[in-house]
Scaffold this motif. Structure first.
Motif: not given
Length: 205
Positions: A48-55, A10-11, A190-193, A16-19
């Protein structure tokens, strides 16, 4: 009615903040998300709630089963407590608000304009909306903000009843809700690099 998250990234603001997040919940289960402020828990919940798309990755859950409660209470200040719940119940095709009123001890406040409530009372009203939606999957971001100890207990009891009825919940909170039914997931691993220099332009595509 379950929830499955598979290899989710997710971004926030194009970064990206989590991956690489994966988990699955069955009816009757709850997941508590932990992690430091700013790591991306809100972004994860909104995805998860569908308010924004995943990366990348997938969220497998029927959209009509999900309900999200974020930092805003989502109440109309000029309507009474009762009218607010009736409005939300009707929006979700329901009519009975008695259970929600009882769960959060709102009956004594029923005819009071929502704008005249204290911060904690507004929060209780905002959370009571969950009970009138009829949705199975609760996605909750710091739901206990502004709640005193008694109101936190009301919320925890509402979650337990929801789980016992076959619902499920994903909750980001720093507070111990005393939910023995809940698993805990620390999202820190899971913090993004960090972005490399060559990745900078790609973050905004």
């Amino acid at each position: 009615m379950g929830l499955r998250v598979s290899d989710l990234s997710v971004a926030r603001g194009g970064i990206r903040v989590l991956e690489g997040l994966s988990f699955a919940l069955a009816p009757g289960q709850a997941l508590v998300l932990r992690g430091p402020n700013g790591i991306g828990k809100t972004t994860l919940l909104r995805t998860i709630a569908g308010l924004q798309p995943p990366v990348s990755g997938e969220v497998d859950a029927p959209a009509e089963a999900l309900v999200y409660a974020g930092h805003a209470d989502g109440i109309k200040a000029t309507l009474t407590v009762r009218e607010n719940l009736e409005f939300w119940a009707q929006a979700f095709g329901n009519s009975d608000i008695s259970g929600a009123m009882a769960a959060f001890q709102l009956a004594p406040l029923g005819e009071r304009p929502a704008g005249a409530l204290s911060a904690g009372q507004k929060r209780r009203l905002g959370l009571a909306r969950l009970l009138v939606t009829g949705r199975e999957i609760w996605v909750l971001d710091e739901p206990t903000v502004s709640l005193d100890v008694e109101a936190v207990a009301m919320f925890a009891a509402a979650v337990r009843a929801h789980l016992a009825a076959g619902g499920l919940a994903v909750i980001a909170t720093h507070i111990d809700l005393g939910l023995s039914e809940a698993e805990v997931l620390d999202v820190t691993p899971f913090k993004a690099r960090p972005l490399e220099h060559d990745d900078f332009d790609g973050a905004f595509l």
